[in-house]
Design an enzyme around this catalytic site. Structure first.
Site, PDB file in Angstrom:
ATOM      1  N   LYS A   1       0.824  -1.213   0.000  1.00  0.00           N
ATOM      2  CA  LYS A   1       0.000   0.000   0.000  1.00  0.00           C
ATOM      3  C   LYS A   1       0.860   1.265   0.000  1.00  0.00           C
ATOM      4  O   LYS A   1       0.377   2.350  -0.307  1.00  0.00           O
ATOM      5  CB  LYS A   1      -0.933  -0.015   1.214  1.00  0.00           C
ATOM      6  CG  LYS A   1      -1.938  -1.169   1.170  1.00  0.00           C
ATOM      7  CD  LYS A   1      -2.703  -1.329   2.478  1.00  0.00           C
ATOM      8  CE  LYS A   1      -3.635  -2.531   2.422  1.00  0.00           C
ATOM      9  NZ  LYS A   1      -4.304  -2.769   3.729  1.00  0.00           N
ATOM     10  N   VAL A   2       2.112   1.118   0.367  1.00  0.00           N
ATOM     11  CA  VAL A   2       3.125   2.171   0.263  1.00  0.00           C
ATOM     12  C   VAL A   2       4.344   1.540  -0.406  1.00  0.00           C
ATOM     13  O   VAL A   2       4.742   0.423  -0.061  1.00  0.00           O
ATOM     14  CB  VAL A   2       3.511   2.736   1.651  1.00  0.00           C
ATOM     15  CG1 VAL A   2       4.684   3.705   1.538  1.00  0.00           C
ATOM     16  CG2 VAL A   2       2.321   3.429   2.302  1.00  0.00           C
TER      17      VAL A   2
END
Length: 310
Positions: free
Chosen positions: A284-285
């Site tokens: 997600k990052v």
């Protein structure tokens, strides 16, 4: 570790006088050494690049801060089109509508909640919300617009419904109005969890052919994500707003920039307490992303952080 490299940036004392601006102060934070001030400078640097590059910028936040004067800062960010997408909660819609047409008041965490209940005042931390500024007021404003929108068509994506209601507010103090006017979509994945959502339910009870298409919202988000060259996010607080922001960004291998402001701790495994480092494992990052976690009250952190951009 390279000793020479580690010792290349000496700690410098702050120099503050009557001419010191927030921009000057932020620049001094780059050499302050400790502790949260250094993280504020790092966040400022990340956001600067976020705003300058060809980047799609998300802003996520919970409803409680909209009950405070921080609403004005968020509104200014929206007016200046500094962000491209907002992800928030149903309560944000409630508080923005309520404060556009009514008033909230400064109070205390220490008031007797039993006594407040008896005199029809609701307490949100140290903010006081009188009944007349909330439930019936929101019902009146939302129901009036739902009748008009229902006459146009029976099925609405939440993001479109919010935009139309925002335009109808026609008041510069409103986040919903300025977001609608500037074509900044507001996504509320938990739309039924608040007074605004209760009005949707109530309207549905009277008109069973009235439909909210949440999957159309997700389709719009997917278009934004897959069209973005880079993505960044300023995330205030956790919960569904933060998670929906990072959740969708996993489908492009993660955020390129991220600033997370929180008071939650990670020891209990909660989403709100999870550092951005954890989000790397979920894709997600991005591993090479620029990101920072800042611990503190958003009503203090956000004005210091965002003022230099306004």
């Amino acid at each position: 570790m390279d000793r020479k490299e580690l010792l290349s940036k000496p700690v410098q004392d702050l120099r503050i006088d009557g001419n010191t601006t927030l921009s000057n102060l932020m620049a001094q934070f780059s050499n302050i050494g400790g502790f949260t001030a250094a993280k504020l400078y790092e966040a400022h640097s990340i956001i600067s690049d976020m705003f300058l590059e060809d980047n799609t910028t998300f802003l996520s936040f919970p409803a409680d801060i909209i009950s405070t004067g921080l609403r004005g800062l968020i509104n200014d960010v929206v007016k200046r089109k500094l962000v491209d997408v907002i992800i928030t909660t149903s309560g944000t819609l409630d508080h923005d509508i309520a404060r556009t047409f009514g008033k909230y008041y400064c109070g205390s965490f220490n008031y007797s909640d039993v006594e407040l209940r008896e005199i029809n005042i609701n307490r949100l931390g140290n903010v006081l919300v009188p009944d007349e500024s909330y439930g019936e007021l929101i019902e009146e404003k939302v129901m009036e617009q739902l009748e008009k929108l229902y006459s146009i068509k029976k099925e609405w994506a939440t993001v479109d419904l919010i935009k139309e209601i925002g335009l109808s507010i026609n008041n510069e103090s409103s986040i919903l109005y300025n977001a609608a006017k500037n074509d900044i979509p507001i996504f509320v994945p938990g739309i039924t969890d608040g007074s605004f959502g209760s009005q949707l339910w109530s309207f549905y009870e009277q008109h069973h052919d009235f439909k909210i298409n949440l999957l159309e919202d997700e389709h719009r988000l997917s278009d934004i994500i897959f069209d973005a060259k880079k993505t960044g996010a300023i995330m205030v607080g956790g919960g569904i707003s933060k998670h929906h922001t990072i959740w969708w960004n996993q489908f492009r291998d993660g955020l390129d920039y991220a600033v997370y402001i929180t008071t939650a701790q990670e020891y209990d495994g909660s989403l709100s307490g999870a550092k951005l480092e954890e989000a790397i494992s979920w894709k997600k990052v991005r591993p090479n992303a620029r990101f920072v976690n800042i611990y503190g009250d958003a009503t203090v952190i956000m004005p210091i952080l965002m003022a230099p951009f306004l």
